[in-house]
Each structure stands twice: as C-alpha cells, then as structure tokens.
Design a protein around this motif. Structure first.
Motif, PDB file in Angstrom:
ATOM      1  N   LEU A 272       6.339   0.817  -2.282  1.00 30.54           N
ATOM      2  CA  LEU A 272       5.026   0.915  -1.653  1.00 30.54           C
ATOM      3  C   LEU A 272       3.919   1.207  -2.673  1.00 30.54           C
ATOM      4  CD1 LEU A 272       5.903   2.869   1.623  1.00 30.54           C
ATOM      5  CD2 LEU A 272       5.168   0.500   1.430  1.00 30.54           C
ATOM      6  N   LYS A 273       4.305   1.774  -3.802  1.00 30.54           N
ATOM      7  CA  LYS A 273       3.333   2.019  -4.865  1.00 30.54           C
ATOM      8  C   LYS A 273       3.136   0.797  -5.750  1.00 30.54           C
ATOM      9  CE  LYS A 273       3.825   7.035  -5.183  1.00 30.54           C
ATOM     10  NZ  LYS A 273       4.241   8.190  -6.038  1.00 30.54           N
ATOM     11  N   GLY A 274       3.901  -0.274  -5.462  1.00 33.33           N
ATOM     12  CA  GLY A 274       3.765  -1.494  -6.235  1.00 33.33           C
ATOM     13  C   GLY A 274       4.637  -1.536  -7.467  1.00 33.33           C
ATOM     14  N   GLU A 275       5.539  -0.568  -7.606  1.00 25.78           N
ATOM     15  CA  GLU A 275       6.454  -0.568  -8.746  1.00 25.78           C
ATOM     16  C   GLU A 275       7.526  -1.633  -8.533  1.00 25.78           C
ATOM     17  OE1 GLU A 275       7.911   3.344  -9.681  1.00 25.78           O
ATOM     18  OE2 GLU A 275       5.998   4.293  -9.159  1.00 25.78           O
ATOM     19  N   PRO A 276       8.092  -2.158  -9.625  1.00 23.21           N
ATOM     20  CA  PRO A 276       9.094  -3.230  -9.491  1.00 23.21           C
ATOM     21  C   PRO A 276      10.405  -2.733  -8.892  1.00 23.21           C
ATOM     22  CG  PRO A 276       8.891  -2.540 -11.785  1.00 23.21           C
ATOM     23  CD  PRO A 276       7.795  -1.837 -11.030  1.00 23.21           C
ATOM     24  N   VAL A 277      10.565  -2.982  -7.618  1.00 21.20           N
ATOM     25  CA  VAL A 277      11.769  -2.577  -6.893  1.00 21.20           C
ATOM     26  C   VAL A 277      12.264  -3.773  -6.088  1.00 21.20           C
ATOM     27  CG1 VAL A 277      12.697  -1.104  -5.055  1.00 21.20           C
ATOM     28  CG2 VAL A 277      11.102  -0.147  -6.726  1.00 21.20           C
ATOM     29  N   GLY A 278      13.551  -4.069  -6.170  1.00 27.88           N
ATOM     30  CA  GLY A 278      14.123  -5.138  -5.370  1.00 27.88           C
ATOM     31  C   GLY A 278      13.541  -6.496  -5.702  1.00 27.88           C
ATOM     32  N   THR A 279      13.348  -7.300  -4.653  1.00 26.83           N
ATOM     33  CA  THR A 279      12.821  -8.668  -4.801  1.00 26.83           C
ATOM     34  C   THR A 279      11.643  -8.849  -3.852  1.00 26.83           C
ATOM     35  OG1 THR A 279      15.026  -9.529  -5.313  1.00 26.83           O
ATOM     36  CG2 THR A 279      13.354 -11.124  -4.632  1.00 26.83           C
TER      37      THR A 279
ATOM     38  N   MET B 168      -2.690   9.232  -1.704  1.00 30.01           N
ATOM     39  CA  MET B 168      -2.609   7.926  -1.034  1.00 30.01           C
ATOM     40  C   MET B 168      -3.173   6.819  -1.919  1.00 30.01           C
ATOM     41  SD  MET B 168      -3.496   7.113   2.894  1.00 30.01           S
ATOM     42  CE  MET B 168      -3.881   5.496   3.505  1.00 30.01           C
ATOM     43  N   THR B 169      -4.053   7.199  -2.862  1.00 25.85           N
ATOM     44  CA  THR B 169      -4.617   6.195  -3.753  1.00 25.85           C
ATOM     45  C   THR B 169      -3.559   5.611  -4.688  1.00 25.85           C
ATOM     46  OG1 THR B 169      -5.259   7.986  -5.251  1.00 25.85           O
ATOM     47  CG2 THR B 169      -6.924   7.204  -3.696  1.00 25.85           C
ATOM     48  N   ASP B 170      -2.412   6.300  -4.810  1.00 26.63           N
ATOM     49  CA  ASP B 170      -1.337   5.806  -5.671  1.00 26.63           C
ATOM     50  C   ASP B 170      -0.589   4.640  -5.035  1.00 26.63           C
ATOM     51  OD1 ASP B 170      -1.923   7.747  -7.506  1.00 26.63           O
ATOM     52  OD2 ASP B 170      -0.422   9.155  -6.769  1.00 26.63           O
ATOM     53  N   TYR B 171      -0.832   4.391  -3.773  1.00 29.80           N
ATOM     54  CA  TYR B 171      -0.055   3.391  -3.048  1.00 29.80           C
ATOM     55  C   TYR B 171      -0.764   2.044  -2.999  1.00 29.80           C
ATOM     56  CZ  TYR B 171       3.100   7.085  -1.511  1.00 29.80           C
ATOM     57  OH  TYR B 171       4.016   8.099  -1.487  1.00 29.80           O
ATOM     58  N   LYS B 172       0.019   0.996  -3.199  1.00 27.88           N
ATOM     59  CA  LYS B 172      -0.503  -0.363  -3.104  1.00 27.88           C
ATOM     60  C   LYS B 172      -0.618  -0.791  -1.657  1.00 27.88           C
ATOM     61  CE  LYS B 172       0.505  -5.144  -4.518  1.00 27.88           C
ATOM     62  NZ  LYS B 172       1.428  -6.017  -5.307  1.00 27.88           N
ATOM     63  N   TYR B 173       0.340  -0.372  -0.834  1.00 22.89           N
ATOM     64  CA  TYR B 173       0.375  -0.743   0.588  1.00 22.89           C
ATOM     65  C   TYR B 173       0.155   0.506   1.440  1.00 22.89           C
ATOM     66  CZ  TYR B 173       2.792  -4.769  -1.476  1.00 22.89           C
ATOM     67  OH  TYR B 173       3.134  -5.857  -2.253  1.00 22.89           O
ATOM     68  N   HIS B 174      -0.650   0.371   2.483  1.00 21.82           N
ATOM     69  CA  HIS B 174      -0.976   1.526   3.315  1.00 21.82           C
ATOM     70  C   HIS B 174      -0.516   1.387   4.761  1.00 21.82           C
ATOM     71  CE1 HIS B 174      -3.800   1.622  -0.122  1.00 21.82           C
ATOM     72  NE2 HIS B 174      -3.492   2.904  -0.096  1.00 21.82           N
ATOM     73  N   ARG B 175      -0.081   0.196   5.127  1.00 19.26           N
ATOM     74  CA  ARG B 175       0.551  -0.005   6.444  1.00 19.26           C
ATOM     75  C   ARG B 175       1.762  -0.916   6.239  1.00 19.26           C
ATOM     76  NH1 ARG B 175      -2.948  -1.955  11.465  1.00 19.26           N
ATOM     77  NH2 ARG B 175      -3.707   0.200  11.247  1.00 19.26           N
ATOM     78  N   VAL B 176       2.935  -0.418   6.566  1.00 21.55           N
ATOM     79  CA  VAL B 176       4.179  -1.121   6.261  1.00 21.55           C
ATOM     80  C   VAL B 176       5.051  -1.223   7.498  1.00 21.55           C
ATOM     81  CG1 VAL B 176       5.208   1.055   5.493  1.00 21.55           C
ATOM     82  CG2 VAL B 176       6.262  -1.092   4.803  1.00 21.55           C
ATOM     83  N   LEU B 177       5.788  -2.320   7.607  1.00 21.90           N
ATOM     84  CA  LEU B 177       6.852  -2.396   8.601  1.00 21.90           C
ATOM     85  C   LEU B 177       8.180  -2.395   7.854  1.00 21.90           C
ATOM     86  CD1 LEU B 177       7.150  -4.080  11.960  1.00 21.90           C
ATOM     87  CD2 LEU B 177       9.057  -4.303  10.358  1.00 21.90           C
ATOM     88  N   LEU B 178       9.021  -1.422   8.169  1.00 20.44           N
ATOM     89  CA  LEU B 178      10.336  -1.273   7.547  1.00 20.44           C
ATOM     90  C   LEU B 178      11.399  -1.799   8.494  1.00 20.44           C
ATOM     91  CD1 LEU B 178      12.278  -0.078   5.385  1.00 20.44           C
ATOM     92  CD2 LEU B 178      12.111   2.101   6.622  1.00 20.44           C
ATOM     93  N   LYS B 179      12.204  -2.755   8.024  1.00 22.46           N
ATOM     94  CA  LYS B 179      13.305  -3.309   8.817  1.00 22.46           C
ATOM     95  C   LYS B 179      14.621  -2.704   8.338  1.00 22.46           C
ATOM     96  CE  LYS B 179      15.888  -6.123  11.342  1.00 22.46           C
ATOM     97  NZ  LYS B 179      17.229  -5.918  10.765  1.00 22.46           N
ATOM     98  N   LEU B 180      15.326  -2.055   9.267  1.00 24.82           N
ATOM     99  CA  LEU B 180      16.626  -1.460   8.985  1.00 24.82           C
ATOM    100  C   LEU B 180      17.694  -2.185   9.779  1.00 24.82           C
ATOM    101  CD1 LEU B 180      15.594   2.292   9.393  1.00 24.82           C
ATOM    102  CD2 LEU B 180      15.946   1.091   7.226  1.00 24.82           C
ATOM    103  N   SER B 181      18.851  -2.392   9.190  1.00 20.66           N
ATOM    104  CA  SER B 181      19.949  -3.005   9.935  1.00 20.66           C
ATOM    105  C   SER B 181      20.685  -1.944  10.732  1.00 20.66           C
ATOM    106  CB  SER B 181      20.921  -3.705   8.983  1.00 20.66           C
ATOM    107  OG  SER B 181      21.657  -2.761   8.233  1.00 20.66           O
ATOM    108  N   GLY B 182      21.219  -2.343  11.873  1.00 20.34           N
ATOM    109  CA  GLY B 182      22.022  -1.412  12.650  1.00 20.34           C
ATOM    110  C   GLY B 182      23.283  -1.015  11.897  1.00 20.34           C
TER     111      GLY B 182
END
Length: 242
Positions: free
Chosen positions: A227-234, A1-15
């Motif tokens: 979530l680990k803070g790697e460059p993904v998306g925008t 878990m120490t590898d992660y930058k974020y520890h509580r996330v809200l994920l939005k998915l489209s229908g």
C-alpha cells in the motif's frame, strides 16, 4: 497516511487461506494473523474493504461437479462466504477495530444489505467493510465479486492475497524454476491463462483500469508495504511500463 500510495483498497482473501493447516473450516490463528496485518494499515487511516471466499467450507463448482444444480451449489458457496465474513468481523472487533459486514443476499439479523453509497460512507467513516455473499448471483466467483466491488467503491487498487509471493509463469509449487513477474499486463494474464483471478474478474479490472497487486499475505508487513508503493508481489497494469 502521507506515506501511503493507496488510500482506499479492496483486499481479496481466499476462503482456503482461513483453514491454515486444517483440512476444513477456520483456524483462529489465521484470523489473528490477518488481523495483525490489517490493523496497522487501518490505524493509519487507510480505507479498507474486504471480500473473502468460501472454499474452506463449500465450493459451488465442486458441488456442481458432484451432481448438484450449479445455481443451488453457488448459493451454498455464497452463504459460506457470509460465515467467513462474520468470523473476520468478530476477530477484528475483538482487536478494537470498527467493522461492518454487508451481504449481497439479504439477511438482516446478521449483516447489512449491500448498498453502494452506504458502503462508501462506512469507508469514509473509517470502518472496515466486508462484502459477503459474492455478487449475490450464481455463476460468478468471489474474484469477480472483488473486482466488481472494487470498481463500485472507487478503490484505488485491488489486492489479492495468495499462498505464493506473486504471479509466476508456471506453478512455483510444482516447478521450482518458475519465473516471477514484478509487473505484467492484464492481456498477458489472460492470454497466458495464468489463473491469477478468473477471466471475468481480470477483464473487469482491465476495462476499468483497476490495478491488481498479487502478494503473499503471510509475509510480514507485505500488505502495508504494498500500500506504500514498495515492490511487493506482482502488479497487473494496463500496459508495460517499459
């Protein structure tokens, strides 16, 4: 878990994402793909909340455009999100994950009623918590519901899964020359009218300093990498880091 930058996330998915290659409804293969992306993050101890849209079943705006009363059409759209939430819950549970569905519209026989403190407690206990029925009010999108719930549960980041790999200056499907942003401000999203999320949702995140990461869920490992803070998306931020 120490590898992660974020520890509580809200994920939005489209229908619409749940349709896969279908023109309507839910593709079980897509549910399993989402599960495969979420499970390793959940197993690492990250607290995960999810908001899913209902456009694969019914869209309130489309109903209103065809002559329905807007409030009634939006109520139908909110019920569609409950169907999608229950489908996600079923797939997650069949894969050994602990899940709760909390609905903004009371329906005790199929879900819990949304209560902020109870939702946070579910997350603290390691339960994936799916927020159904939007905000419970017409005239608000599930994007706005995602922004609202992210702020309410003190999420560290709101992650929006899309069909493209981030935010572009124009539609990359129509314009192959479109330029992708690695980072952009809330104000640029609003003034450029980039339609990443609706303006109400973007403004709510701006006002509450809620970072947004827009990424492509289908890219293998993208959710975990982000979530680990790697460059993904925008990433949408308060101001330019330069």
């Amino acid at each position: 878990m120490t590898d992660y930058k974020y520890h509580r996330v809200l994920l939005k998915l489209s229908g619409e994402a749940l349709m896969g290659e279908k023109s309507f409804g839910i593709d079980p293969a897509v549910l399993q793909s989402i599960t495969d992306s979420v499970k390793p993050v959940w197993e690492a101890g990250i607290q995960i909340a999810i908001v899913v849209g209902g456009g694969n079943i019914f869209r309130g705006l489309s109903g209103a455009a065809s002559g329905m009363d807007r409030a009634q059409a939006d109520n139908m759209g909110m019920l569609a999100t409950v169907i999608n939430s229950l489908a996600l819950q079923d797939c997650f549970e069949r894969n050994g994950m602990d899940v709760r569905v909390m609905s903004a519209i009371e329906m005790h026989s199929v879900s819990e009623t949304y209560i902020r403190r109870r939702a946070i407690r579910h997350l603290e206990k390691g339960r994936i918590t799916i927020f159904a029925a939007g905000t419970g009010n017409p005239y608000f999108t599930t994007d706005t519901a995602a922004a609202l719930r992210a702020c309410e549960i003190d999420a560290e980041v709101l992650m929006k899964a899309t069909k493209v790999s981030g935010i572009y200056d124009m539609d990359p499907v129509v314009h192959p020359e479109a330029r992708k942003f690695d980072e952009i401000t809330y104000m640029d999203v609003l003034t450029r009218d980039l339609k990443v999320m609706d303006a109400t949702a973007t403004a709510l995140c701006h006002d509450n300093h809620m970072p947004i990461i827009v990424f492509k869920m289908e890219e293998q490992g993208a959710f975990e990498k982000a979530l680990k803070g790697e460059p993904v998306g925008t990433t949408v931020v308060d101001e330019e880091s330069e």
